[in-house]
Design a protein around this motif. Structure first.
Motif, PDB file in Angstrom:
ATOM      1  N   TRP A  90       0.894  -1.073  -0.056  1.00 58.18           N
ATOM      2  CA  TRP A  90       0.055   0.049   0.132  1.00 58.18           C
ATOM      3  C   TRP A  90       0.997   1.393   0.031  1.00 58.18           C
ATOM      4  O   TRP A  90       2.004   1.107   0.274  1.00 58.18           O
ATOM      5  CB  TRP A  90      -1.035  -0.066   1.111  1.00 58.18           C
ATOM      6  CG  TRP A  90      -0.267   0.147   2.580  1.00 58.18           C
ATOM      7  CD1 TRP A  90      -0.251   1.571   3.215  1.00 58.18           C
ATOM      8  CD2 TRP A  90       0.176  -0.652   3.367  1.00 58.18           C
ATOM      9  NE1 TRP A  90       0.362   1.120   4.467  1.00 58.18           N
ATOM     10  CE2 TRP A  90       0.675  -0.215   4.562  1.00 58.18           C
ATOM     11  CE3 TRP A  90       0.479  -2.192   3.103  1.00 58.18           C
ATOM     12  CZ2 TRP A  90       1.244  -0.838   5.581  1.00 58.18           C
ATOM     13  CZ3 TRP A  90       1.021  -2.927   4.308  1.00 58.18           C
ATOM     14  CH2 TRP A  90       1.466  -2.163   5.350  1.00 58.18           C
ATOM     15  N   VAL A  91       0.341   2.563  -0.222  1.00 59.43           N
ATOM     16  CA  VAL A  91       1.010   3.728  -0.416  1.00 59.43           C
ATOM     17  C   VAL A  91       0.143   4.701   0.466  1.00 59.43           C
ATOM     18  O   VAL A  91      -1.025   4.821   0.234  1.00 59.43           O
ATOM     19  CB  VAL A  91       1.058   4.179  -1.786  1.00 59.43           C
ATOM     20  CG1 VAL A  91       1.631   5.615  -1.993  1.00 59.43           C
ATOM     21  CG2 VAL A  91       1.884   3.388  -2.568  1.00 59.43           C
ATOM     22  N   ASP A  92       0.941   5.522   1.074  1.00 64.20           N
ATOM     23  CA  ASP A  92       0.431   6.516   1.904  1.00 64.20           C
ATOM     24  C   ASP A  92       0.827   7.712   1.063  1.00 64.20           C
ATOM     25  O   ASP A  92       2.124   7.939   0.846  1.00 64.20           O
ATOM     26  CB  ASP A  92       1.112   6.768   3.328  1.00 64.20           C
ATOM     27  CG  ASP A  92       0.770   5.302   4.048  1.00 64.20           C
ATOM     28  OD1 ASP A  92      -0.178   4.743   3.797  1.00 64.20           O
ATOM     29  OD2 ASP A  92       1.573   5.028   5.175  1.00 64.20           O
ATOM     30  N   LEU A  93      -0.034   8.787   0.867  1.00 63.02           N
ATOM     31  CA  LEU A  93       0.298  10.206   0.447  1.00 63.02           C
ATOM     32  C   LEU A  93       0.004  11.149   1.622  1.00 63.02           C
ATOM     33  O   LEU A  93      -1.041  11.226   2.078  1.00 63.02           O
ATOM     34  CB  LEU A  93      -0.632  10.584  -0.695  1.00 63.02           C
ATOM     35  CG  LEU A  93      -0.615   9.698  -2.049  1.00 63.02           C
ATOM     36  CD1 LEU A  93      -1.711  10.169  -3.191  1.00 63.02           C
ATOM     37  CD2 LEU A  93       0.828   9.624  -2.628  1.00 63.02           C
ATOM     38  N   VAL A  94       1.205  11.673   2.012  1.00 64.33           N
ATOM     39  CA  VAL A  94       1.118  12.535   3.112  1.00 64.33           C
ATOM     40  C   VAL A  94       1.175  13.990   2.819  1.00 64.33           C
ATOM     41  O   VAL A  94       2.083  14.415   2.023  1.00 64.33           O
ATOM     42  CB  VAL A  94       2.312  11.926   4.021  1.00 64.33           C
ATOM     43  CG1 VAL A  94       2.262  12.932   5.523  1.00 64.33           C
ATOM     44  CG2 VAL A  94       2.164  10.647   4.555  1.00 64.33           C
ATOM     45  N   PHE A  95       0.197  14.712   3.379  1.00 64.85           N
ATOM     46  CA  PHE A  95       0.200  16.243   3.054  1.00 64.85           C
ATOM     47  C   PHE A  95       0.708  17.088   4.102  1.00 64.85           C
ATOM     48  O   PHE A  95       0.082  17.023   5.342  1.00 64.85           O
ATOM     49  CB  PHE A  95      -1.283  16.466   2.570  1.00 64.85           C
ATOM     50  CG  PHE A  95      -1.662  15.897   1.312  1.00 64.85           C
ATOM     51  CD1 PHE A  95      -1.391  16.240  -0.098  1.00 64.85           C
ATOM     52  CD2 PHE A  95      -2.273  14.646   1.554  1.00 64.85           C
ATOM     53  CE1 PHE A  95      -1.993  15.607  -1.204  1.00 64.85           C
ATOM     54  CE2 PHE A  95      -2.792  13.826   0.247  1.00 64.85           C
ATOM     55  CZ  PHE A  95      -2.538  14.352  -0.644  1.00 64.85           C
ATOM     56  N   GLU A  96       1.828  17.883   3.821  1.00 70.61           N
ATOM     57  CA  GLU A  96       2.263  18.797   5.115  1.00 70.61           C
ATOM     58  C   GLU A  96       1.562  20.093   4.948  1.00 70.61           C
ATOM     59  O   GLU A  96       1.199  20.503   3.988  1.00 70.61           O
ATOM     60  CB  GLU A  96       3.810  18.996   4.643  1.00 70.61           C
ATOM     61  CG  GLU A  96       4.644  17.583   4.812  1.00 70.61           C
ATOM     62  CD  GLU A  96       4.644  17.186   6.443  1.00 70.61           C
ATOM     63  OE1 GLU A  96       4.698  18.039   7.435  1.00 70.61           O
ATOM     64  OE2 GLU A  96       4.637  15.745   6.729  1.00 70.61           O
ATOM     65  N   ASN A  97       1.166  20.315   6.469  1.00 71.56           N
ATOM     66  CA  ASN A  97       0.503  21.731   6.560  1.00 71.56           C
ATOM     67  C   ASN A  97      -0.605  22.124   5.678  1.00 71.56           C
ATOM     68  O   ASN A  97      -0.315  23.006   4.903  1.00 71.56           O
ATOM     69  CB  ASN A  97       1.583  22.785   6.686  1.00 71.56           C
ATOM     70  CG  ASN A  97       2.658  22.670   7.810  1.00 71.56           C
ATOM     71  OD1 ASN A  97       2.415  22.161   8.695  1.00 71.56           O
ATOM     72  ND2 ASN A  97       3.893  22.676   7.136  1.00 71.56           N
ATOM     73  N   PRO A  98      -1.792  21.104   5.591  1.00 75.64           N
ATOM     74  CA  PRO A  98      -2.533  21.632   4.261  1.00 75.64           C
ATOM     75  C   PRO A  98      -3.654  22.539   4.759  1.00 75.64           C
ATOM     76  O   PRO A  98      -4.546  22.850   3.806  1.00 75.64           O
ATOM     77  CB  PRO A  98      -3.258  20.246   4.354  1.00 75.64           C
ATOM     78  CG  PRO A  98      -3.259  19.606   5.684  1.00 75.64           C
ATOM     79  CD  PRO A  98      -1.870  20.224   6.393  1.00 75.64           C
ATOM     80  N   GLU A  99      -3.407  23.159   5.939  1.00 75.45           N
ATOM     81  CA  GLU A  99      -4.738  24.208   6.374  1.00 75.45           C
ATOM     82  C   GLU A  99      -4.820  25.233   5.306  1.00 75.45           C
ATOM     83  O   GLU A  99      -3.937  25.915   4.602  1.00 75.45           O
ATOM     84  CB  GLU A  99      -4.138  24.942   7.575  1.00 75.45           C
ATOM     85  CG  GLU A  99      -5.397  25.792   8.129  1.00 75.45           C
ATOM     86  CD  GLU A  99      -4.887  26.389   9.490  1.00 75.45           C
ATOM     87  OE1 GLU A  99      -5.862  26.925  10.206  1.00 75.45           O
ATOM     88  OE2 GLU A  99      -3.649  26.403   9.860  1.00 75.45           O
ATOM     89  N   MET A 100      -6.108  25.588   5.033  1.00 74.97           N
ATOM     90  CA  MET A 100      -6.494  26.439   3.874  1.00 74.97           C
ATOM     91  C   MET A 100      -6.136  26.370   2.728  1.00 74.97           C
ATOM     92  O   MET A 100      -5.347  27.188   2.268  1.00 74.97           O
ATOM     93  CB  MET A 100      -6.172  27.944   4.387  1.00 74.97           C
ATOM     94  CG  MET A 100      -6.923  28.293   5.774  1.00 74.97           C
ATOM     95  SD  MET A 100      -8.850  28.391   5.649  1.00 74.97           S
ATOM     96  CE  MET A 100      -9.144  29.437   4.520  1.00 74.97           C
ATOM     97  N   SER A 101      -6.444  24.941   2.135  1.00 73.20           N
ATOM     98  CA  SER A 101      -5.989  24.977   0.924  1.00 73.20           C
ATOM     99  C   SER A 101      -6.755  23.817   0.106  1.00 73.20           C
ATOM    100  O   SER A 101      -7.555  23.313   0.853  1.00 73.20           O
ATOM    101  CB  SER A 101      -4.471  23.992   1.061  1.00 73.20           C
ATOM    102  OG  SER A 101      -4.381  22.870   1.682  1.00 73.20           O
TER     103      SER A 101
END
Length: 257
Positions: free
Chosen positions: A229-240
């Protein structure tokens, strides 16, 4: 002959229904409130049915075609896959105030640690001429009081069949971002009680982004591979806002040296 008669009858019934609603529109300003409520109820039922028909029709008639498996594959590729979220319609197509561990279809799960979720996720129809995937995934993040946001994509059994340490696993994404975000991809391969992990940063670009995972640098036990499996990790996604227009996977044996 019967088909022609039925066609003529259908056209007549459709014209009668249209005339009836045009008449209801003309009378709406003068009807008493009780009658107007009844007309409104029938109109809402009709609209719901029409909206569903239009949704299905637009999905089937809009390019790229639903279920498309058109994937750009590297040379000597022996496996390629587009997850169902980008291949076919989901029901429901979206969620608001998404809780952690919310699933989207049978392969994608969203994880976060927010106390209050201000996250909306929705499947969207791709319509651009350059799109190969029929669908995309849009995430709107408003307030974000958590420390991580990740989309986990479970890969099918075919991904691990015949998997060797000389394989290169490729992830290809087409991402649109409202503002620049750091996105990391983590490949996870479970073999027996152990799990191998490789992390790559996605290129900071609005165009197609490609990352490769070289299994030669792992301690993979080829005889005990269970799942991937693959994790896509989003850093600091606030207000986006992030739109994943396409996500595909492929693998190929690395060149011998």
């Amino acid at each position: 002959m019967l088909r022609r008669v039925n066609g003529i009858l259908d056209q007549w019934l459709q014209r009668r229904a249209l005339q009836r609603w045009q008449s209801a529109l003309q009378q709406a300003q003068t009807l008493d409130l009780a009658s107007l409520r009844a007309v409104r109820g029938r109109a809402r039922q009709m609209r719901q049915a029409l909206d569903r028909v239009l949704h299905v029709a637009d999905g089937r008639l809009t390019l790229p075609l639903i279920g498309s498996d058109a994937i750009q594959k590297p040379l000597h590729c022996d496996w390629a896959y587009r997850p169902e979220l980008w291949r076919g319609p989901l029901s429901p197509p979206g969620q608001a105030a998404v809780e952690s561990k919310a699933t989207f279809g049978g392969e994608a799960t969203l994880f976060h640690d927010c106390r209050v979720s201000e996250l909306t996720v929705r499947q969207v129809r791709n319509t651009r001429e350059s799109d190969l995937a029929p669908f995309g995934l849009r995430m709107d993040v408003f307030g974000f009081d958590g420390s991580f946001l990740s989309l986990v994509i479970e890969l099918p059994q075919s991904a691990t069949d015949g998997l060797k340490r000389n394989h290169l696993v490729r992830l290809t994404t087409l991402v649109e971002m409202e503002k620049p975000l750091e996105v990391f991809a983590r490949l996870n391969i479970q073999h027996g009680p152990n799990t191998e992990q490789i992390v790559r940063a996605l290129p900071d670009t609005d165009a197609e982004a490609v990352v490769e995972f070289d299994l030669a640098y792992t301690n993979l036990n080829e005889k005990r591979v269970d799942r991937m499996w693959v994790d896509l990790v989003f850093e600091n996604p606030e207000m986006s806002q992030v739109i994943l227009r396409d996500v595909t996977f492929s693998r190929r044996p690395r060149a011998e040296v």
